[in-house]
Design an enzyme around this catalytic site. Structure first.
Site, PDB file in Angstrom:
ATOM      1  N   CYS A 123      38.582 -62.716  57.520  1.00  0.00           N
ATOM      2  CA  CYS A 123      39.688 -61.919  58.079  1.00  0.00           C
ATOM      3  C   CYS A 123      39.898 -60.688  57.195  1.00  0.00           C
ATOM      4  CB  CYS A 123      40.992 -62.722  58.099  1.00  0.00           C
ATOM      5  SG  CYS A 123      40.979 -64.144  59.198  1.00  0.00           S
ATOM      6  N   CYS A 478      32.993 -54.456  73.011  1.00  0.00           N
ATOM      7  CA  CYS A 478      33.436 -55.015  71.732  1.00  0.00           C
ATOM      8  C   CYS A 478      33.383 -53.976  70.626  1.00  0.00           C
ATOM      9  CB  CYS A 478      32.579 -56.220  71.356  1.00  0.00           C
ATOM     10  SG  CYS A 478      30.838 -55.809  71.115  1.00  0.00           S
TER      11      CYS A 478
END
Length: 525
Positions: A123, A478
Site C-alpha cells: 500500500c 487501469c
C-alpha cells in the site's frame, strides 16, 4: 520482431499485468548515488536537509515538492504539507528525499492502521484519509486527460492561448476540442475500504534462517514477514498463516532467489466472496513435495473452507510467480463465485478481478455506458475469461469476445456454458486480427468495449475501431496515462469522449480504474 514473438509477448503481458495490477508490491530499487559524481549547478546536494512545501503527488504516491525550483519526490508526504526532508539522490531534473519531519500537516493526514505499513510496499496511501485518496484519484485522471491526451475536462480551466507563445496557443486550441468538455465524475469509492481483496499472492523466503512469507519491502525484494494484511480478506490471512506454520513444522524449505534453491516459492490463496469457497495454490521450485500427504491432511483439517489444493511448478529463476505446470493435489480444479447474477469458475491461473464488490460497480457502469436495450451486437476486446462479456450479455442480443491467451478463452467458453449463454462467441487471437475478420463475415458492432492491460490498446486495434465505426466505445482502463493517449487517438478519428467515471478498485494504493464513454461524432465525417 516476428508476429509470433509479438503474440508471445502479449500473452506474457496478459498473464503478468492483466490483473492490473502490481499486486506483489515490488518496485524498482532507487538505490543511492554514493559513487556518482554530484551534478553541478543544482540548488541541493545529497544529504542536504531542506524545508519544502508539498504541492502535489506523483503516480507512485510520493509527495512532490520544490527546493528553489528543483523537484524532489518524498515518500510519505502529502499535498499541502510543509516538511523537512533529507536529500537522498539527485538527477538533473529531479531528486528523491526522505521525510524527516512534518512541520505543517495536511488535514487529511491520518495514522496508518497497518503495523508494517512503513516497511511494506503493498500500500502507498494508508496515511491519507479515504476522502483525500478518492479526490486525488479523480484529479490524477483529470491531469492525465489534460496533460497527455490534450483533452478539455469540463469545469477545468482551458489553457490560455498566447500565454506561453505559439506552442502554448496551439496546445490550448487542441485541448479545447469539441463541445463542452469531458465530464469526469467523482471517484466511486467503497463504504468499507478494507479487507476487500479476494486473492493473496505471498512470496516465501528465508530471514535469519527461518521461513517467512509476506510482502516485499518498499523498493526491494526483501520479504517482510506478515501475519495480517488489512486489505486482504481475513480468511486469506488465516490460510497463509496456517500454511507457513505447517511448512515450518514439516521442515519444508523456502525458495532462495539468490541461489535458486529451496522448495516453496509462493502461497496463493483465492477466496470466493459470494460462495465462501477457497483455493490454495502452492508454487514450488520442483515437482516433488516432501510429506505431501501430511501437508494436505493438515490443511484440510485446519482450513475447512478450502475446497481445492493445487500445486504450480516453477523452476525458473524469474520474478514471474507461476510456472507452466499446474496440478490438483486434492479437491476440485476450480472454485465458483458470482459477479452480480453471473457465475464464474475460477482456476488456479484464471485472472479474476481481486475486488469483487467494486468489480460489480465497474461492470455496472460499463453496461450503463454501453446503452444496451437488448438488440445490440457488442464486441469485447481483451475479454480475458469473459467477465465483462458475460455481464454485457445479460443486456445484449449478441456478444463477441476476443483474447490472445488460449487458456483464458477456454475459461470464457466454460463460463458462458455455465451460465447457459448461447448468444456469446469467444475466439482466440489478437483483437486487431480477429475483429476485421469478423467484419468481413458481416458482423457489425453497435458497441465495442475494450479493457486492455496497463500498456493500453494496440495501435492497430484503435485503427480497427475507427474502421468499424461503432456508435459507442466503452474504454475500461487501469492506467490513466494510456487511457488519455488512446482517447486522443479515438477523438482525432471522429469520436467524442462524453464522460469518464473513476472507480476505486484498490483502496489505499495509487491505482485507479476508469470507465470512459465515447460516442461517434457524426459531424466529424
Amino acid at each position: 520482431m516476428t508476429k509470433q514473438q509479438g503474440q508471445n509477448r502479449q500473452k506474457q503481458a496478459w498473464r503478468d499485468s492483466k490483473g492490473k495490477r502490481t499486486e506483489s508490491g515490488r518496485q524498482g530499487q532507487r538505490g543511492d548515488n554514493r559513487n556518482e559524481p554530484q551534478i553541478a549547478g543544482l540548488p541541493v546536494a545529497k544529504n542536504d536537509e531542506v524545508l519544502i512545501d508539498i504541492i502535489g503527488m506523483n503516480h507512485d504516491g510520493e509527495g512532490v515538492g520544490r527546493a528553489e525550483g528543483y523537484t524532489l519526490f518524498v515518500q510519505g508526504a502529502l499535498p499541502g504539507e510543509k516538511v523537512r526532508v533529507k536529500v537522498l539522490k539527485t538527477k538533473k531534473q529531479y531528486g528523491y528525499a526522505k521525510l524527516l519531519d512534518v512541520l505543517e500537516a495536511s488535514p487529511d493526514r491520518v495514522a496508518a492502521p497497518c503495523p508494517i505499513y512503513d516497511r511494506c510496499g503493498g500500500c502507498q496511501l494508508q496515511h491519507w484519509s479515504y476522502a483525500g485518496q478518492l479526490a486525488w484519484k479523480r484529479q490524477h485522471v483529470v491531469d492525465a486527460l489534460e496533460r497527455i491526451g490534450k483533452l478539455h475536462v469540463a469545469g477545468e480551466p482551458r489553457p490560455a492561448a498566447g500565454a506561453a507563445g505559439e506552442a502554448g496557443a496551439a496546445e490550448g486550441a487542441e485541448a479545447a476540442g469539441r463541445g463542452p468538455g469531458i465530464k469526469v465524475l467523482p471517484t466511486l469509492g467503497m463504504a468499507e475500504p478494507w479487507r476487500y481483496r479476494n486473492k493473496a499472492q505471498v512470496p516465501v523466503g528465508v530471514t535469519d534462517g527461518a521461513l517467512v512469507g509476506g510482502f516485499y519491502a518498499r523498493g526491494s525484494h526483501r520479504i517482510v514477514d506478515m501475519e495480517t494484511c488489512l486489505i486482504q480478506h481475513e480468511h486469506n490471512d488465516d490460510v497463509v498463516g496456517r500454511v507457513k506454520a505447517i511448512a515450518r513444522d514439516l521442515g519444508v524449505t523456502a525458495y532462495d532467489e539468490e541461489t535458486g534453491r529451496g522448495l516453496l516459492r509462493h502461497v496463493v490463496v483465492k477466496k470466493a466472496f459470494r460462495t465462501g469457497e477457497m483455493m490454495l495454490v502452492l508454487v514450488t521450485n520442483g515437482r516433488d513435495i516432501p510429506h505431501a500427504d501430511a501437508w494436505i491432511g493438515l490443511i484440510r483439517e485446519q482450513i475447512p473452507h478450502v475446497v481445492s489444493i493445487c500445486q504450480n511448478v516453477n523452476t525458473k529463476q524469474t520474478n514471474v510467480i507461476f510456472g507452466d505446470e499446474t496440478r490438483v493435489l486434492w479437491g476440485r480444479d476450480v472454485i465458483y463465485d458470482y459477479i452480480g447474477d453471473v457465475q464464474f469458475a475460477i482456476s488456479a491461473r484464471s485472472f479474476y478481478q481481486v475486488n469483487p464488490v467494486q468489480t460489480e460497480v465497474l461492470y455496472g457502469k460499463t453496461v450503463e455506458y454501453a446503452g444496451l436495450t437488448g438488440h445490440e451486437t457488442v464486441i469485447d476486446a481483451y475479454c480475458g475469461i469473459g467477465t465483462i462479456s458475460l455481464f454485457l450479455a445479460q443486456h445484449a442480443d449478441r456478444v463477441y469476445g476476443v483474447e490472445i491467451v488460449k487458456e483464458a478463452i477456454e475459461d470464457a467458453r466454460a463460463n458462458a456454458e455455465l451460465n447457459g449463454m448461447k448468444h456469446v462467441t469467444f475466439e482466440v487471437g489478437a483483437s486487431e486480427d480477429v475483429i476485421p475478420r469478423w467484419k468481413e463475415q458481416g458482423i457489425e458492432a453497435d458497441v465495442i468495449v475494450v479493457d486492455p492491460p496497463r500498456k493500453g490498446c494496440d495501435p492497430r486495434l484503435l485503427e480497427t475501431i475507427l474502421e468499424m465505426k461503432p456508435e459507442r466505445v466503452v474504454y475500461v482502463s487501469c492506467n490513466p496515462s494510456t487511457l488519455a493517449r488512446d482517447l486522443r487517438i479515438l477523438e482525432d478519428g471522429g469520436y467524442r469522449t462524453v464522460e469518464v467515471q473513476p472507480v476505486d478498485m484498490f483502496p489505499h494504493t495509487v491505482h485507479v480504474e476508469s470507465v470512459a464513454l465515447l460516442v461517434r461524432d457524426v459531424t466529424a465525417y
